[in-house]
Design an enzyme around this catalytic site. Structure first.
Site, mmCIF file in Angstrom:
data_model
loop_
_atom_site.group_PDB
_atom_site.id
_atom_site.type_symbol
_atom_site.label_atom_id
_atom_site.label_comp_id
_atom_site.label_asym_id
_atom_site.label_seq_id
_atom_site.Cartn_x
_atom_site.Cartn_y
_atom_site.Cartn_z
ATOM 1 N N GLN A 78 0.845 -1.199 0.000
ATOM 2 C CA GLN A 78 0.000 0.000 0.000
ATOM 3 C C GLN A 78 0.882 1.252 0.000
ATOM 4 O O GLN A 78 1.264 1.764 1.041
ATOM 5 C CB GLN A 78 -0.944 0.005 1.208
ATOM 6 C CG GLN A 78 -1.948 1.123 1.106
ATOM 7 C CD GLN A 78 -3.042 1.030 2.141
ATOM 8 O OE1 GLN A 78 -3.130 0.086 2.909
ATOM 9 N NE2 GLN A 78 -3.881 2.038 2.169
ATOM 10 N N PHE A 79 1.162 1.748 -1.217
ATOM 11 C CA PHE A 79 2.013 2.928 -1.341
ATOM 12 C C PHE A 79 1.383 4.161 -0.713
ATOM 13 O O PHE A 79 2.074 5.108 -0.339
ATOM 14 C CB PHE A 79 2.395 3.179 -2.804
ATOM 15 C CG PHE A 79 1.358 3.908 -3.604
ATOM 16 C CD1 PHE A 79 1.439 5.274 -3.777
ATOM 17 C CD2 PHE A 79 0.307 3.219 -4.200
ATOM 18 C CE1 PHE A 79 0.484 5.957 -4.518
ATOM 19 C CE2 PHE A 79 -0.655 3.879 -4.942
ATOM 20 C CZ PHE A 79 -0.568 5.251 -5.104
ATOM 21 N N THR A 80 0.069 4.175 -0.544
ATOM 22 C CA THR A 80 -0.596 5.358 0.005
ATOM 23 C C THR A 80 -0.225 5.611 1.466
ATOM 24 O O THR A 80 -0.544 6.674 1.993
ATOM 25 C CB THR A 80 -2.130 5.266 -0.132
ATOM 26 O OG1 THR A 80 -2.602 4.116 0.573
ATOM 27 C CG2 THR A 80 -2.543 5.183 -1.593
#
Length: 145
Positions: A78-80
């Protein structure tokens, strides 16, 4: 590197209406990789995560680790987690790692976890995923390296 660890009684990841990863009791781990992260960062967080004693013992104290309870892992990239919202209302993701490097580290984390935990499930890197969970507690821990 960031791990958001949620103690769950169940969790799953669905991609294109197909469940691709599903666990019962264990940890759902959202994994964010930053620009400067390395396998050394991953090793530190993996060791800490596997050793976390956040499951209840017979006396109701959080004294048991994932291994102690035979728990599973569901690892989801999850790059967010690297969203920067300091300016304006639109998040900036410039602190997130390069997708190729981030995927390599995500795969490294998966392989290292599989050496220590018998049931390791995953999401799909870069996919549009639907994550469902029953957070047990709720209990959520943030680890950073």
């Amino acid at each position: 590197m960031k791990f958001v660890i949620q103690r769950v009684s169940e969790a799953s990841v669905t991609v294109e209406e197909q469940i691709i990863g599903q666990i019962g009791r264990g940890f759902l781990v959202l994994i964010g990789v930053g620009q400067e992260d390395t396998t050394s960062n991953a090793d530190i967080l993996i060791k800490k995560m596997i050793g976390l004693r956040i499951f209840e013992d017979a006396q109701g104290k959080t004294n048991l680790s994932l291994k102690d309870v035979g728990g599973s892992l569901l690892l989801v990239s999850q790059f967010t987690l690297y969203a920067n919202c300091k300016k304006g209302n639109r998040p900036s993701f410039i602190e997130a790692g390069d997708p190729q490097k981030a995927n390599e580290l995500y795969e490294y984390i998966i392989s290292e976890c599989k050496k220590q935990v018998s049931d390791v499930q995953t999401g799909a890197f870069g996919a549009d995923m639907k994550v469902a969970l029953v957070n047990d507690g709720p209990f959520t821990i943030l680890l950073e390296a």
